[in-house]
Scaffold this active site. Structure first.
Site, mmCIF file in Angstrom:
data_model
loop_
_atom_site.group_PDB
_atom_site.id
_atom_site.type_symbol
_atom_site.label_atom_id
_atom_site.label_comp_id
_atom_site.label_asym_id
_atom_site.label_seq_id
_atom_site.Cartn_x
_atom_site.Cartn_y
_atom_site.Cartn_z
ATOM 1 N N ASP A 38 0.636 -1.347 0.055
ATOM 2 C CA ASP A 38 -0.146 -0.009 0.134
ATOM 3 C C ASP A 38 0.999 1.340 0.099
ATOM 4 O O ASP A 38 2.029 1.212 -0.630
ATOM 5 C CB ASP A 38 -0.830 -0.051 1.243
ATOM 6 C CG ASP A 38 -2.178 0.756 1.085
ATOM 7 O OD1 ASP A 38 -2.265 2.035 1.259
ATOM 8 O OD2 ASP A 38 -3.117 0.057 0.990
ATOM 9 N N HIS A 91 -3.448 6.259 3.908
ATOM 10 C CA HIS A 91 -4.142 5.261 3.459
ATOM 11 C C HIS A 91 -3.439 3.869 4.196
ATOM 12 O O HIS A 91 -4.255 2.907 4.681
ATOM 13 C CB HIS A 91 -4.176 5.235 2.109
ATOM 14 C CG HIS A 91 -5.137 4.127 1.518
ATOM 15 N ND1 HIS A 91 -4.677 2.895 1.213
ATOM 16 C CD2 HIS A 91 -6.264 4.283 1.146
ATOM 17 C CE1 HIS A 91 -5.573 2.362 0.651
ATOM 18 N NE2 HIS A 91 -6.834 3.198 0.563
ATOM 19 N N SER A 127 -11.227 -0.215 -0.216
ATOM 20 C CA SER A 127 -10.010 -0.228 0.586
ATOM 21 C C SER A 127 -10.123 -0.504 2.154
ATOM 22 O O SER A 127 -9.296 -1.388 2.486
ATOM 23 C CB SER A 127 -9.181 0.977 0.727
ATOM 24 O OG SER A 127 -8.546 1.385 -0.616
#
Length: 348
Positions: A59, A105, A288
């Site tokens: 990620d 994120h 996600s």
């Protein structure tokens, strides 16, 4: 829903989006984690906690100093800006040979899958005793299939038992990947699968009737997002045809209420409006966020010695379709259904 695009090739699927109730763990925000309860993760912990397993978060890197993650982080790697000659960092969210802005994120994704649990801090993870392998392949500004592929291969070669991909191609790129023009991520997923490592990938947030790449890959498990009412989230892509590896999991509504989204870890100082008053935590929504819920359950299964094929089979066969009471039944909306951690961990 706020959809943040990362560069020309790859995007991270998320949106930024509250008192706790009685809980089986002392993490103060557990009462806000309706996602863990929707998939019955806490009910599965008597059977498996993911002990001994390594979850690779491929990620945007992870905050290596986050108090709800630090103690379970393994030495990671960075391929952002160095796909062919990496790694060029240790997986921290600020690492890499790139001018791209760092993104919180990956830290949020990591917390959902396996935050430290029962420490009287923050949240609980779906797989509370699994470790986290942080692999940075993206920034806020983007990434490439080459970087993603390099990260997947590195994770496979460095002990990952499950790989989480909360990322995907922008609309139109899927066709390129299917014709082999951008095969780096696809062949890397095949490599992971050949080495017995399940790859759990986001369906995408394009309101489309198809799993985006790399979730479309036959050797990955594609994850659709649901809201707190167990409806498919409005933004979520969904299953394209029966026979694909597709399940659903909590991703949040991305509408008005922060509490309707998914709370998890973020680097301190990166909180948005929904994270006000909760330093180091924020509410996001997207496929996600759905993906690491499934990744955590997959780690519960690999901890039981299940093979990659068994993991995919069990996650699908024990998943439930809301409103019907059926399990393992394909629908275009939910794939094979919302994952059920307790049923999966108890499956023969």
């Amino acid at each position: 829903m706020k959809r943040v695009v990362l560069g020309v090739i790859v995007v991270l699927f998320f949106a930024l989006g509250a008192t706790a109730s009685a809980a089986p763990t002392n993490d103060p925000y557990f009462g806000l984690q309706w996602g863990i309860q929707q998939i019955n993760a806490d009910e599965a912990w008597a059977t498996s906690t993911g002990a001994g397993q390594v979850i690779a978060i491929v990620d945007a890197g992870v905050d290596l100093n986050h108090p709800d993650l630090k103690a379970k982080l393994l030495p990671g790697a960075t391929f952002a800006g160095c796909a062919t000659n990496g790694p060029c960092g240790n997986g921290d969210w600020r690492s890499g040979n790139t001018t791209g802005a760092p993104s919180p994120h990956g830290t949020h994704v990591a917390g959902i899958a396996s935050a430290i649990t029962g420490n009287s801090v923050g949240i609980a993870g779906v797989a509370p005793d699994a470790q986290i392998l942080p692999v940075k392949v993206l920034t806020e500004d983007g990434g490439t299939f080459a970087e993603v592929g390099a990260g997947i291969r590195w994770a496979t070669d460095h002990g990952a038992d499950v790989i989480n991909l909360s990322l995907g191609a922008i609309p139109g790129v899927q066709a390129l990947a299917l014709t082999g023009v951008e095969a780096d991520a696809r062949t890397a997923i095949d490599y992971a699968y050949a080495h017995g490592v399940p790859v759990i990938a986001a369906a995408g947030n394009d309101f489309a009737s198809i799993c985006g790449e790399p979730g479309f890959n036959a050797h990955a498990l594609c994850v659709v997002a649901t809201d707190s009412r167990e409806l498919k989230a409005s933004y979520s892509n969904f299953a394209v045809q029966e026979g694909m590896n597709v399940v659903a999991a909590p991703g949040g509504a991305a509408l008005v209420s922060c509490a309707d989204d998914i709370i998890s870890t973020v680097p301190a100082g990166s909180e948005g409006t929904c994270g006000a008053g909760r330093p180091g935590y924020d509410f996001y929504a997207g496929t996600s966020m759905a993906t690491p819920h499934v990744t955590g359950v997959a780690a519960l299964l690999t901890a039981q010695g299940r093979s990659v094929d068994d993991v995919y089979r069990i996650l699908k066969s024990t998943a439930r379709t809301p409103g019907t009471g059926t399990r393992g039944t394909y629908t275009p909306t939910y794939g094979y259904g919302i994952v059920d951690a307790a049923a999966a961990a108890a499956a023969p």
